[in-house]
Design a protein around this motif. Sequence first.
Motif, PDB file in Angstrom:
ATOM      1  N   TYR A 183       5.342   6.536 -10.068  1.00 41.39           N
ATOM      2  CA  TYR A 183       4.265   5.724  -9.484  1.00 41.39           C
ATOM      3  C   TYR A 183       4.560   5.263  -8.062  1.00 41.39           C
ATOM      4  O   TYR A 183       3.642   5.016  -7.292  1.00 41.39           O
ATOM      5  CB  TYR A 183       3.884   4.526 -10.379  1.00 41.39           C
ATOM      6  N   GLN A 184       5.826   5.170  -7.667  1.00 38.49           N
ATOM      7  CA  GLN A 184       6.128   4.899  -6.267  1.00 38.49           C
ATOM      8  C   GLN A 184       6.146   6.223  -5.500  1.00 38.49           C
ATOM      9  O   GLN A 184       6.308   7.290  -6.074  1.00 38.49           O
ATOM     10  CB  GLN A 184       7.460   4.170  -6.140  1.00 38.49           C
ATOM     11  N   MET A 185       5.998   6.133  -4.183  1.00 40.01           N
ATOM     12  CA  MET A 185       5.754   7.336  -3.375  1.00 40.01           C
ATOM     13  C   MET A 185       7.021   8.124  -3.036  1.00 40.01           C
ATOM     14  O   MET A 185       8.106   7.560  -2.899  1.00 40.01           O
ATOM     15  CB  MET A 185       5.053   6.943  -2.069  1.00 40.01           C
ATOM     16  N   ASP A 186       6.836   9.443  -2.843  1.00 33.28           N
ATOM     17  CA  ASP A 186       7.910  10.320  -2.399  1.00 33.28           C
ATOM     18  C   ASP A 186       8.242  10.003  -0.940  1.00 33.28           C
ATOM     19  O   ASP A 186       7.354   9.928  -0.093  1.00 33.28           O
ATOM     20  CB  ASP A 186       7.462  11.784  -2.524  1.00 33.28           C
ATOM     21  N   PRO A 187       9.544   9.805  -0.612  1.00 36.20           N
ATOM     22  CA  PRO A 187       9.927   9.443   0.758  1.00 36.20           C
ATOM     23  C   PRO A 187       9.513  10.446   1.830  1.00 36.20           C
ATOM     24  O   PRO A 187       9.477  10.098   3.010  1.00 36.20           O
ATOM     25  CB  PRO A 187      11.455   9.344   0.677  1.00 36.20           C
ATOM     26  N   GLY A 188       9.202  11.678   1.449  1.00 33.36           N
ATOM     27  CA  GLY A 188       8.851  12.688   2.446  1.00 33.36           C
ATOM     28  C   GLY A 188       7.400  12.677   2.880  1.00 33.36           C
ATOM     29  O   GLY A 188       7.014  13.454   3.763  1.00 33.36           O
ATOM     30  N   ASN A 189       6.571  11.811   2.298  1.00 30.00           N
ATOM     31  CA  ASN A 189       5.118  11.923   2.498  1.00 30.00           C
ATOM     32  C   ASN A 189       4.553  10.843   3.422  1.00 30.00           C
ATOM     33  O   ASN A 189       4.650   9.655   3.114  1.00 30.00           O
ATOM     34  CB  ASN A 189       4.404  11.848   1.147  1.00 30.00           C
TER      35      ASN A 189
ATOM     36  N   SER B  32       0.811  -1.219   0.000  1.00 26.56           N
ATOM     37  CA  SER B  32       0.000   0.000   0.000  1.00 26.56           C
ATOM     38  C   SER B  32       0.842   1.266   0.000  1.00 26.56           C
ATOM     39  O   SER B  32       0.579   2.190  -0.761  1.00 26.56           O
ATOM     40  CB  SER B  32      -0.938  -0.012   1.216  1.00 26.56           C
ATOM     41  N   ALA B  33       1.835   1.319   0.885  1.00 24.35           N
ATOM     42  CA  ALA B  33       2.711   2.488   0.966  1.00 24.35           C
ATOM     43  C   ALA B  33       4.114   2.061   0.557  1.00 24.35           C
ATOM     44  O   ALA B  33       4.946   1.700   1.388  1.00 24.35           O
ATOM     45  CB  ALA B  33       2.717   3.059   2.380  1.00 24.35           C
ATOM     46  N   LYS B  34       4.348   2.063  -0.752  1.00 25.00           N
ATOM     47  CA  LYS B  34       5.645   1.657  -1.294  1.00 25.00           C
ATOM     48  C   LYS B  34       6.359   2.900  -1.804  1.00 25.00           C
ATOM     49  O   LYS B  34       5.905   3.548  -2.751  1.00 25.00           O
ATOM     50  CB  LYS B  34       5.459   0.644  -2.415  1.00 25.00           C
ATOM     51  N   PHE B  35       7.465   3.210  -1.158  1.00 26.63           N
ATOM     52  CA  PHE B  35       8.178   4.445  -1.444  1.00 26.63           C
ATOM     53  C   PHE B  35       9.254   4.239  -2.511  1.00 26.63           C
ATOM     54  O   PHE B  35       9.827   3.152  -2.634  1.00 26.63           O
ATOM     55  CB  PHE B  35       8.811   4.981  -0.163  1.00 26.63           C
TER      56      PHE B  35
ATOM     57  N   LEU C 126      12.835   0.136   7.700  1.00 26.62           N
ATOM     58  CA  LEU C 126      13.703   0.739   8.716  1.00 26.62           C
ATOM     59  C   LEU C 126      13.654   2.267   8.711  1.00 26.62           C
ATOM     60  O   LEU C 126      13.619   2.894   9.770  1.00 26.62           O
ATOM     61  CB  LEU C 126      15.144   0.255   8.518  1.00 26.62           C
ATOM     62  N   ALA C 127      13.653   2.876   7.536  1.00 26.70           N
ATOM     63  CA  ALA C 127      13.604   4.335   7.449  1.00 26.70           C
ATOM     64  C   ALA C 127      12.174   4.867   7.480  1.00 26.70           C
ATOM     65  O   ALA C 127      11.958   6.079   7.372  1.00 26.70           O
ATOM     66  CB  ALA C 127      14.309   4.813   6.172  1.00 26.70           C
ATOM     67  N   TYR C 128      11.193   3.968   7.659  1.00 25.96           N
ATOM     68  CA  TYR C 128       9.781   4.357   7.604  1.00 25.96           C
ATOM     69  C   TYR C 128       9.008   3.805   8.807  1.00 25.96           C
ATOM     70  O   TYR C 128       7.812   3.516   8.710  1.00 25.96           O
ATOM     71  CB  TYR C 128       9.165   3.874   6.283  1.00 25.96           C
ATOM     72  N   LEU C 129       9.690   3.687   9.943  1.00 23.50           N
ATOM     73  CA  LEU C 129       9.028   3.175  11.135  1.00 23.50           C
ATOM     74  C   LEU C 129       7.880   4.069  11.581  1.00 23.50           C
ATOM     75  O   LEU C 129       6.877   3.597  12.136  1.00 23.50           O
ATOM     76  CB  LEU C 129      10.042   3.015  12.270  1.00 23.50           C
ATOM     77  N   ASP C 130       8.019   5.380  11.336  1.00 24.84           N
ATOM     78  CA  ASP C 130       6.932   6.299  11.696  1.00 24.84           C
ATOM     79  C   ASP C 130       5.690   6.046  10.852  1.00 24.84           C
ATOM     80  O   ASP C 130       4.556   6.174  11.333  1.00 24.84           O
ATOM     81  CB  ASP C 130       7.389   7.753  11.532  1.00 24.84           C
TER      82      ASP C 130
END
Length: 335
Positions: free
Chosen positions: A233-239, A206-209, A264-268
């Motif tokens: 088509y993949q998501m911006d890492p800042g969003n 669903s949330a693939k950066f 790991l960089a998207y635990l939030d």
Amino acid sequence: MKVRRRRFIPATAMAYPIHRPRRLRRNAVLRDMVRETRLDPGDFIYPLFVVEGRDVRRPIVSMPGIFNLSLEHVVAEARHARKLGVPAVLLFGIPNHKDARGTQAYADDGIVQRAIQEIKAAEPDLQVIVDVCLCEFTDHGHCGVLEGGHVVNDATLALLAKMSVSCAKAGADIIAPSDMMDGRVAAIRAALDETGFGELPIMAYSAKFASGYYGPFREAAQNTPTSGDRRGYQMDPGNVREALKEVALDVEEGADMIMVKPALAYLDVIRAVRERWELPVVSYNVSGEYSMLKAAGQNGWIDYERVMLETLTSMKRAGSDLIITYHALEAAKLL
């Protein structure tokens, strides 16, 4: 008359002799008794890369310990995972023939379809999850139909649905679309339902950066785009808000499990998703995350096993119910 004044004692000072958190850290047994977050081999999903040929066990240089495997070796690796208590594998297929529309992705005798059949014959209880995307099967390396240098969303949906049904017929247990096309969960759900596979769950990426952490995977899956990149088509890492919107759309379209990738960089992001939805949350501990730990461990810079388990624990603690990880077999042995 002399008035005696009480000496002010800060609350922290009064509490200090009473509240001593270290009491519960005195020994290993006690620490284990009060541990809040636990890892178990049943939390892991192990990715496998299957290729054509016989007796192929080709090392992926940037991912020490991971291989491109021909069918007989994929089956052996799947059996090994099951014996260690890992409940599921995630299949990626690399065909000999690639073309503009990724036709081998939905060929009934494709490499992924044959791998599903052989793994299920050998280990019926092992859950076989199929990564549904065209990037490993197209000669241009993009995740869908390419026209004028751009991936065409709606034309791609029909092919993703076709691949999903083909894999379902082969015996797949879970369909996992990773392409990030708009509306793909709804298209796949409808196709599965219409062909008698309404019982199969969808694990949506669903949330693939659009992440730099995917680098080693490109070698493993042989799917580097020949032009451009996947940021369209993949998501911006800042969003983060956009990630929640993507998850909401997938849930509305019928996803049964929702995923955040990378981890790991998207635990939030994992935590935000966990707090909002009751569905199972999956995190993907991706290739770059794996390779960093491997490289540091091989150089003696970290205690590899300790840091590996600590990293996986962070993903579970953030809210992951399941973790897709290349560490799965090593972690399962330690646990």
